[in-house]
Scaffold this motif. Structure first.
Motif, PDB file in Angstrom:
ATOM      1  N   ASN A 116      25.427  34.398  51.083  1.00 12.62           N
ATOM      2  CA  ASN A 116      25.776  33.061  51.558  1.00 12.62           C
ATOM      3  C   ASN A 116      24.655  32.081  51.236  1.00 12.62           C
ATOM      4  O   ASN A 116      24.722  30.920  51.610  1.00 12.62           O
ATOM      5  N   SER A 117      23.626  32.557  50.557  1.00 13.51           N
ATOM      6  CA  SER A 117      22.476  31.740  50.227  1.00 13.51           C
ATOM      7  C   SER A 117      22.806  30.787  49.078  1.00 13.51           C
ATOM      8  O   SER A 117      23.250  31.209  48.015  1.00 13.51           O
ATOM      9  N   ALA A 118      22.562  29.501  49.298  1.00 16.27           N
ATOM     10  CA  ALA A 118      22.805  28.511  48.240  1.00 16.27           C
ATOM     11  C   ALA A 118      21.960  28.817  47.009  1.00 16.27           C
ATOM     12  O   ALA A 118      22.416  28.636  45.878  1.00 16.27           O
ATOM     13  N   LYS A 119      20.746  29.315  47.232  1.00 15.12           N
ATOM     14  CA  LYS A 119      19.870  29.639  46.100  1.00 15.12           C
ATOM     15  C   LYS A 119      20.472  30.771  45.256  1.00 15.12           C
ATOM     16  O   LYS A 119      20.565  30.664  44.042  1.00 15.12           O
ATOM     17  N   VAL A 120      20.898  31.852  45.906  1.00 15.00           N
ATOM     18  CA  VAL A 120      21.480  32.985  45.177  1.00 15.00           C
ATOM     19  C   VAL A 120      22.778  32.563  44.507  1.00 15.00           C
ATOM     20  O   VAL A 120      23.025  32.888  43.341  1.00 15.00           O
ATOM     21  N   LEU A 121      23.617  31.834  45.234  1.00 13.54           N
ATOM     22  CA  LEU A 121      24.882  31.391  44.648  1.00 13.54           C
ATOM     23  C   LEU A 121      24.648  30.460  43.460  1.00 13.54           C
ATOM     24  O   LEU A 121      25.376  30.520  42.464  1.00 13.54           O
ATOM     25  N   GLY A 122      23.617  29.627  43.550  1.00 10.57           N
ATOM     26  CA  GLY A 122      23.259  28.763  42.417  1.00 10.57           C
ATOM     27  C   GLY A 122      22.821  29.581  41.207  1.00 10.57           C
ATOM     28  O   GLY A 122      23.175  29.256  40.068  1.00 10.57           O
ATOM     29  N   GLU A 123      22.060  30.636  41.460  1.00  6.78           N
ATOM     30  CA  GLU A 123      21.639  31.520  40.365  1.00  6.78           C
ATOM     31  C   GLU A 123      22.835  32.236  39.749  1.00  6.78           C
ATOM     32  O   GLU A 123      22.922  32.374  38.527  1.00  6.78           O
ATOM     33  N   VAL A 124      23.769  32.682  40.590  1.00  8.48           N
ATOM     34  CA  VAL A 124      24.995  33.317  40.082  1.00  8.48           C
ATOM     35  C   VAL A 124      25.759  32.317  39.214  1.00  8.48           C
ATOM     36  O   VAL A 124      26.215  32.649  38.113  1.00  8.48           O
ATOM     37  N   LEU A 125      25.882  31.093  39.702  1.00  7.23           N
ATOM     38  CA  LEU A 125      26.572  30.042  38.959  1.00  7.23           C
ATOM     39  C   LEU A 125      25.921  29.817  37.600  1.00  7.23           C
ATOM     40  O   LEU A 125      26.602  29.784  36.563  1.00  7.23           O
ATOM     41  N   ASP A 126      24.599  29.698  37.572  1.00  5.46           N
ATOM     42  CA  ASP A 126      23.875  29.478  36.319  1.00  5.46           C
ATOM     43  C   ASP A 126      24.049  30.645  35.345  1.00  5.46           C
ATOM     44  O   ASP A 126      24.329  30.443  34.161  1.00  5.46           O
ATOM     45  N   GLN A 127      23.888  31.867  35.846  1.00  6.69           N
ATOM     46  CA  GLN A 127      24.001  33.038  34.968  1.00  6.69           C
ATOM     47  C   GLN A 127      25.429  33.203  34.459  1.00  6.69           C
ATOM     48  O   GLN A 127      25.645  33.545  33.293  1.00  6.69           O
TER      49      GLN A 127
END
Length: 174
Positions: A116-127
């Motif tokens: 639920n972390s915005a940081k992790v989700l942002g990294e998933v989005l980028d990758q």
């Protein structure tokens, strides 16, 4: 035939036709079980588990994911087992199984379902964007959009344009 039914189910899911999707995956599962194809039957169960989550039937999702995960474990398929654990809500166990996994798509799918972390989700989005994984990218965008109205609207329009009606519909609901 089972492979074609499975693929048709995936297309129907993209279009938001969840009941038709479920029927195709159930038909694929029945054929795979009849032929004794345990590994691909586990894939069908996992697809049905993900569909059950989409339809908010957590009990059925956990049951099917548990069956799929057990078969993936017997087959020595750690990536499949990790995804099944993530669907069943066992995030830590899923992430632990992915240590050293080379399958970026599975790693991103598990991270998407366990964070639920915005940081992790942002990294998933980028990758996912860099790798060209459209569905994972849109799902990560959807997770991030839950708190950002501008992002949600843009995501809804992009999902519609790319033929992901189900993701567009989910984005329009919040």
């Amino acid at each position: 035939m089972a492979y074609a039914l499975f693929g048709l189910g995936e297309v129907l899911a993209r279009e938001g036709k969840l009941e038709e999707d479920r029927k195709r995956h159930e038909e694929a599962l029945a054929l795979r079980e009849k032929r004794g194809e345990k590994g691909t039957a586990a894939e069908s169960r996992l697809a049905l588990a993900i569909l059950a989550l989409e339809q908010e039937d957590r009990t059925k999702a956990v049951e099917l994911a548990g069956q799929a995960g057990a078969e993936h474990e017997r087959q020595g398929a750690a990536d499949g087992q990790a995804l099944a654990l993530a669907v069943a809500g066992q995030g830590r166990e899923a992430l632990a199984l992915l240590e050293g996994s080379q399958d970026l798509r599975v790693r991103l799918a598990v991270q998407l379902r366990t964070s639920n972390s915005a940081k992790v989700l942002g990294e998933v989005l980028d990758q996912a964007t860099r790798a060209g994984f459209t569905e994972i990218r849109l799902e990560a965008g959807l997770a991030l959009a839950r708190t950002d109205r501008t992002r949600r609207s843009a995501l809804e329009q992009e999902a519609k344009a790319k033929g992901y009606a189900w993701i567009a519909r989910k984005a329009s609901l919040f």
